[in-house]
Scaffold this active site. Structure first.
Site, PDB file in Angstrom:
ATOM      1  N   ILE A  88     -14.339   5.814 -12.640  1.00  0.00           N
ATOM      2  CA  ILE A  88     -14.632   5.598 -14.057  1.00  0.00           C
ATOM      3  C   ILE A  88     -13.327   5.399 -14.832  1.00  0.00           C
ATOM      4  O   ILE A  88     -12.245   5.801 -14.374  1.00  0.00           O
ATOM      5  CB  ILE A  88     -15.425   6.781 -14.654  1.00  0.00           C
ATOM      6  N   GLY A  89     -13.435   4.794 -16.006  1.00  0.00           N
ATOM      7  CA  GLY A  89     -12.261   4.437 -16.790  1.00  0.00           C
ATOM      8  C   GLY A  89     -11.289   5.576 -17.019  1.00  0.00           C
ATOM      9  O   GLY A  89     -10.074   5.427 -16.846  1.00  0.00           O
ATOM     10  N   ARG A 140      -3.989  -1.131  -4.908  1.00  0.00           N
ATOM     11  CA  ARG A 140      -4.529   0.222  -5.029  1.00  0.00           C
ATOM     12  C   ARG A 140      -6.065   0.275  -4.973  1.00  0.00           C
ATOM     13  O   ARG A 140      -6.634   1.310  -4.679  1.00  0.00           O
ATOM     14  CB  ARG A 140      -4.010   0.846  -6.333  1.00  0.00           C
ATOM     15  N   LYS A 141      -6.694  -0.859  -5.277  1.00  0.00           N
ATOM     16  CA  LYS A 141      -8.176  -0.921  -5.259  1.00  0.00           C
ATOM     17  C   LYS A 141      -8.814   0.255  -5.984  1.00  0.00           C
ATOM     18  O   LYS A 141      -9.607   1.018  -5.435  1.00  0.00           O
ATOM     19  CB  LYS A 141      -8.719  -0.991  -3.827  1.00  0.00           C
ATOM     20  N   HIS A 152       0.905  -1.150   0.000  1.00  0.00           N
ATOM     21  CA  HIS A 152       0.000   0.000   0.000  1.00  0.00           C
ATOM     22  C   HIS A 152       0.945   1.199   0.000  1.00  0.00           C
ATOM     23  O   HIS A 152       1.291   1.739   1.051  1.00  0.00           O
ATOM     24  CB  HIS A 152      -0.884   0.027   1.259  1.00  0.00           C
TER      25      HIS A 152
END
Ligand code: BMP
Length: 265
Positions: free
Chosen positions: A98-99, A93-94, A63
């Site tokens: 949005i893309g 990083r989870k 992390h």
């Protein structure tokens, strides 16, 4: 599942993502399915952990944003240790946006995660655009992505139909997605199991049932043998021990023996 009975390296042929293939092969070569969750806040501690535990692990999970003293020497130092000890780096990083936004978060900012981390992960919550965005950055660099299909924490919303749809999203993106963060091997309801993925599983401890903030632990045997996952991710159970190297050796043996039992080698 037929895949759970096969060796990691035998399964490599069914994966198209190069990072997935690399991970499966290196697990059998090093005889380890242990990943360390290196949740420390100083770069000296982080690099020391990578050097000391490197020989016993397949994946070093970071992390990076919890380091208090991060600077741009850290990724290079981590990469050198990954080469030295043959492990892959996984920045946990989870991503969850949005893309278009995750593309920038993955490639840019202070951490430039895509430039040094072999593996990263994403929540499927925004829909498939998150995979498309991350893929545009990661695939040219031969990176791999894990989707969070389930979580180890109490009350998680990632379950049932959510996890099922996560599996279907992964199947449509096998060039980049090679596996999941999850608690058990998933099978699509009503479908023959036709595709293989790697399952990396946090929430593993041989000593504690959980923590005071909702974490829930299971043993390496429960994870690898009963739930047919592939990699145990252990944090405090190892780095919180008096002798982390001795603990890593214990967890590695427990995870590996469960794998040998599962594949009956
Ligand atoms: P520990 O073994 O100390 O509980 O650490 C678990 C690690 O795995 C943490 O880094 C946490 O962010 C991560 N994790 C988790 O515990 N459960 C999940 O479902 C997903 C995670 O990434």
């Amino acid at each position: 599942s037929p895949y759970a009975k096969q060796t990691y390296s035998a399964r490599a042929g069914g994966f198209s993502n190069p990072t997935g293939v690399q991970l499966l092969r290196l697990m059998d070569e090093k005889k380890t399915n242990l990943s360390i969750a290196a949740d420390v806040t100083s770069k000296v501690e982080l690099l020391k952990m990578a050097d000391q535990l490197g020989p016993y692990i397949c994946v070093f999970k970071t992390h990076i944003d919890i380091l208090s003293d991060y600077d741009e020497t850290v990724p290079g130092a981590l990469q050198a240790l990954a080469e030295k000890h043959h492990f892959l780096i996984f920045e946990d990083r989870k991503f969850a946006d949005i893309g278009s936004t995750v593309k920038s978060q993955y490639a840019s900012g202070i951490y430039k995660i895509a430039s040094w981390s072999h593996i990263t992960n994403a929540h499927p919550i925004p829909g498939e655009g998150i995979i498309q965005g991350l893929k545009e950055v990661g695939l040219p660099l031969k990176r791999g992505l894990l989707l969070l299909a389930e979580m180890s924490s109490k009350g998680t919303l990632a379950k049932g139909e959510y996890s099922q749809e996560t599996l279907r999203m992964a199947k449509r993106n096998k060039d980049f997605v090679f596996g999941f963060i999850g608690q058990r091997r998933l099978a699509e309801e009503g479908a023959e199991e036709d595709e293989d993925f790697l399952y990396l599983t946090p929430g593993v401890s041989m000593a504690q049932p959980g923590d005071s903030l909702g974490q829930q632990y299971r043993s390496p045997e429960q994870v690898i043998l009963e739930s047919k996952c592939d990699v145990i991710i252990v944090g405090r159970g190892i780095y919180g021990a008096a002798d982390p190297v001795a603990k890593a050796i214990e967890y590695r043996a427990a995870g590996w023996n469960a794998y040998l039992k599962r594949t009956q080698q």
